[in-house]
Design a protein around this motif. Structure first.
Motif, mmCIF file in Angstrom:
data_model
loop_
_atom_site.group_PDB
_atom_site.id
_atom_site.type_symbol
_atom_site.label_atom_id
_atom_site.label_comp_id
_atom_site.label_asym_id
_atom_site.label_seq_id
_atom_site.Cartn_x
_atom_site.Cartn_y
_atom_site.Cartn_z
ATOM 1 N N ASP A 5 11.472 -4.574 23.174
ATOM 2 C CA ASP A 5 11.300 -5.325 21.943
ATOM 3 C C ASP A 5 11.569 -6.724 21.908
ATOM 4 O OD1 ASP A 5 10.373 -6.154 19.456
ATOM 5 O OD2 ASP A 5 10.961 -4.331 18.528
ATOM 6 N N SER A 7 11.016 -9.175 19.966
ATOM 7 C CA SER A 7 11.292 -9.598 18.583
ATOM 8 C C SER A 7 12.787 -9.407 18.150
ATOM 9 C CB SER A 7 10.598 -8.692 17.555
ATOM 10 O OG SER A 7 10.811 -7.484 17.316
ATOM 11 N N LYS A 8 13.687 -8.474 18.762
ATOM 12 C CA LYS A 8 14.882 -8.457 18.558
ATOM 13 C C LYS A 8 15.828 -9.457 19.146
ATOM 14 C CE LYS A 8 14.368 -3.569 17.636
ATOM 15 N NZ LYS A 8 14.849 -2.070 18.374
ATOM 16 N N ASN A 35 5.885 -6.793 21.010
ATOM 17 C CA ASN A 35 6.200 -7.687 20.063
ATOM 18 C C ASN A 35 6.711 -9.248 20.584
ATOM 19 O OD1 ASN A 35 5.903 -5.879 18.235
ATOM 20 N ND2 ASN A 35 8.087 -5.232 18.468
#
Length: 113
Positions: A5, A7-8, A35
């Protein structure tokens, strides 16, 4: 391995995400990301452009070969080098560097604009 992910990356789990990418790259050699904020339309457009380029006749692609390309910003290359490889891994690829619309319009193949 589960998807990574992206987005992290901008949060408190940044180091964890970086470790996941490194581990996947070192152990599997590839990974899936989610993401990433790249629009599907853009990814499809890039894929279509690549198909158009690689479907061109060889005599049209050859003008972009690394040794004769009119620009360092557009190069068509191959990894096929049986004289130096223990395991033959053949892939043809294009490397297009974007620095400005003007350069892209001047040097990139029409199929990739």
């Amino acid at each position: 391995m589960p998807p990574i992910d992206l987005s992290k990356l901008n949060g408190t789990e940044h180091d964890k995400v970086v470790d996941e990418i490194v581990r996947a790259a070192e152990t599997l050699g590839f990974f899936q990301v989610v993401n990433h904020c790249v629009p599907l339309e853009l990814m499809e457009s890039v894929k279509d452009s690549a198909h158009k380029f690689f479907n061109m006749p060889p005599e049209e692609k050859v003008v972009y070969r690394k040794s004769v390309s009119p620009s360092l910003k557009m190069r068509y290359q191959t990894s096929f080098a049986p004289e130096i490889e223990n395991v033959l891994e053949w892939k043809d690829y294009i490397n297009m560097v974007y620095s400005s619309d003007e350069d892209a319009l001047q040097y990139w193949p029409n199929q990739c604009k």
